[in-house]
Scaffold this active site. Structure first.
Site, PDB file in Angstrom:
ATOM      1  CG  ASP A  58       1.072   1.072  -2.369  1.00  0.00           C
ATOM      2  OD1 ASP A  58       1.059   0.012  -3.007  1.00  0.00           O
ATOM      3  OD2 ASP A  58       2.133   1.695  -2.104  1.00  0.00           O
ATOM      4  CD  GLU A  84       0.515  -3.911  -1.061  1.00  0.00           C
ATOM      5  OE1 GLU A  84       1.272  -4.560  -1.789  1.00  0.00           O
ATOM      6  OE2 GLU A  84       0.798  -2.741  -0.693  1.00  0.00           O
TER       7      GLU A  84
HETATM    8  C1  NOJ Z   1       2.763  -2.290  -3.371  1.00  0.00           C
HETATM    9  C2  NOJ Z   1       2.452  -2.189  -4.822  1.00  0.00           C
HETATM   10  O1  NOJ Z   1       1.510  -3.179  -5.160  1.00  0.00           O
HETATM   11  C3  NOJ Z   1       3.756  -2.330  -5.541  1.00  0.00           C
HETATM   12  O2  NOJ Z   1       3.565  -2.484  -6.929  1.00  0.00           O
HETATM   13  C4  NOJ Z   1       4.613  -1.133  -5.214  1.00  0.00           C
HETATM   14  O3  NOJ Z   1       5.880  -1.306  -5.810  1.00  0.00           O
HETATM   15  C5  NOJ Z   1       4.802  -0.987  -3.702  1.00  0.00           C
HETATM   16  N1  NOJ Z   1       3.574  -1.159  -2.985  1.00  0.00           N
HETATM   17  C6  NOJ Z   1       5.349   0.367  -3.354  1.00  0.00           C
HETATM   18  O4  NOJ Z   1       4.394   1.371  -3.552  1.00  0.00           O
END
Ligand code: NOJ
Length: 520
Positions: free
Chosen positions: A202, A262
């Site tokens: 993440d 991500e």
């Molecule tokens: C990216 C995640 O995909 C999202 O759902 C989340 O709110 C944020 N990161 C914060 O962790």
């Protein structure tokens, strides 16, 4: 390295709250995933990514982690996770889980200790506590906005402020603190030792912050759509790569494990840095997910994505939808356009491209977004934006499995954590499995071909001449993919038809249709 299992894999994102409810509380869980493994095997995916199922007060639906080495009771327990992992492996499916390093929950024992211990304490040093600016320190320490709206700082009763790039209930950790990285490594080993095949990381462009936390280039409320380019000091700081090297060292201690990041970084060269040989194996490329249904835009997205990975050990990694963005059926439904027809064509485009594909649960059913009434909204973005942005609930509706009434086999009860609409009987997996013309049947066929056909092998693509508004490329194995975005039928080139997203008769390729051809 080139034969690693994940290099051409199709991953399936399970947004756990919305996939399948095994215990009848209206929220998806690990038992629900276990029960639906046969669907995933029949679909033909290679691996799962399960979104966070760790103990959490759910201010961001699990991305606020109170304990990264346990299971939230709403979702099950560690024994249930181990059983799921064993059953998935026995069924030939790999399992990857989310790692949320950038922040913890405010309910994490470290943050509770930090609040109790006060300014200047070692407990506060694991987070980013600072004194404020202005008279009495009443102004935030810098001008950074939270991705979810409002300032990225909250003040605690003793007058200090702490940084949270997301919700106030998600305090950012300080990655210069040795215990923070050591704890992340312990979390990785905890799940790797249990047998997980890898991680989705993440906010993998977060974690590192510049010394002194300087003001960033001011921007309007950036929202999740921002590309975090130069001047946005919150993300993509150079020292983040040291964190990725540490992550990679842990992974390399276990055979055949991987991590996908991500990484919301749009510059090709900056993004490629995350894919150096000692960093991430994969980074989501979000350019398909952000491109309109337009031939030039999609071609640009594909070219940039391929250019990013060229010169790195990584394959491209294609995403059409996820739990943070409007689903592609809905994105492509502008005006009178048939979003489902376009989504069928997009599926053949995504699955014909070289590298890794990530499907989001419900893509295979052609799920659209659902507009929810104000009182049903749960995403923190809704309140943080002063009720001006509706947030991401619309793309997180539970998956319809069977029957004709809510909750369509998702749960034993009709009411679910986000309400499901009337009229979804034809969208269910059960209804679609019986229909050879359904989206589900298209995905099953496409995935079987992708897994079995040598025509879909090989890295890279060769663009072919095509009429205006038509994308045409050939894979080294010989597969030709054409996607007609021109708005009108075009002649279908010679070749043996392998698969079509819509009816192809009379020698022409209709609008909003994709085909797979071989030389014949
Ligand atoms: C990216 C995640 O995909 C999202 O759902 C989340 O709110 C944020 N990161 C914060 O962790």
């Amino acid at each position: 390295m080139n034969s690693s299992w994940w290099r051409e894999a199709v991953f399936y994102q399970v947004y756990i709250r919305s996939f399948a409810d095994g215990n009848g509380d209206g929220v998806g869980d690990l038992a629900g995933i276990r029960a639906r493994l046969p669907h995933l095997v029949d679909l033909g995916v290679d691996a799962l990514w399960i979104t966070p199922f760790y103990p959490s007060p759910m201010h961001d639906h699990g991305y606020d982690v109170a304990d990264p080495r346990d299971v939230e009771p709403v979702f099950g327990d560690l024994a249930e996770f181990d059983a799921l992992l064993a059953e998935a492996h026995a069924a030939g499916l790999r399992v990857t889980v989310d790692l949320v390093p950038n922040h913890s929950s405010h309910a994490h024992e470290w943050f509770e200790a930090a609040l109790a211990a006060g300014p200047g304490s070692p407990e506060r040093a694991r987070y980013l506590f600072r004194d404020g600016r202005g008279p009495d320190g009443a102004e935030p320490p810098n001008n950074w906005p939270s991705v979810f709206g409002g300032p990225a700082w909250s003040r605690v009763p003793d007058g200090q402020w702490y940084l949270h790039l997301f919700a106030p209930e998600q305090p950012d950790l300080d990655f210069t603190h040795p215990e923070v990285l050591a704890d992340l490594e312990e979390t990785m080993r905890f799940w790797l030792d249990r047998g997980v095949d890898g991680f989705r990381i993440d906010v993998a462009h977060g974690m590192a912050k510049p010394e002194g936390l300087p003001d960033m280039v001011p921007m309007e409320d950036t929202g999740l759509l921002a590309d975090h380019g130069p001047g946005d000091h919150r993300f993509d700081h150079d020292s983040v790569h040291e964190v990725h090297r540490r992550i990679r060292r842990v992974l390399d201690g276990y055979p055949d494990r991987m991590a996908v990041g991500e990484v919301w970084v749009s510059d090709d060269d900056r993004l490629a840095q995350y894919l150096r040989p000692d960093e991430l194996q994969l980074a989501f490329n979000f350019k398909l997910l952000t491109a309109d249904w337009d031939a030039a835009a999609l071609r640009t997205a594909i070219e940039h994505s391929l250019a990013t990975v060229e010169g790195t050990p990584a394959p491209a990694c294609w995403v059409l939808s996820n739990h943070d963005r409007p689903r592609h059926v809905t994105r492509y439904s502008d005006g009178n356009a048939d979003g489902t027809r376009r989504a069928r064509a997009a599926a053949l485009l995504q699955l014909a491209l070289p590298g890794v594909a990530y499907l989001y649960n419900g893509d295979e059913l052609g799920m659209p977004d659902v507009d929810l009434p104000d009182e049903a909204l749960q995403d923190p973005i809704w309140e943080r934006s002063g009720r001006t942005e509706r947030g991401r609930d619309a793309c997180r509706i539970p998956v319809p499995w069977s029957g004709t009434e809510p909750s369509y086999g998702f749960s034993s009860r009709p009411d679910t954590w986000l309400p499901m609409p009337e009229g979804w009987g034809p969208l269910t997996a059960e209804a679609q499995a019986a229909d050879p013309g359904s989206m589900l049947s298209l995905y099953r066929t496409a995935l079987a071909l992708r897994a079995g056909s040598p025509a879909l092998r090989g890295e890279g693509i060769e663009w072919l001449p095509a009429p205006e508004g038509v994308l045409a490329f050939r894979r080294p194995g010989g597969l030709v993919c054409l996607v007609n975005l021109s708005g009108a039928p075009v002649p279908l080139p010679e070749g043996e038809l392998v698969l079509a997203s819509s009816d192809v008769t009379g020698g022409s390729l209709p609008a909003d249709t994709a085909v797979w051809l071989t030389a014949g």
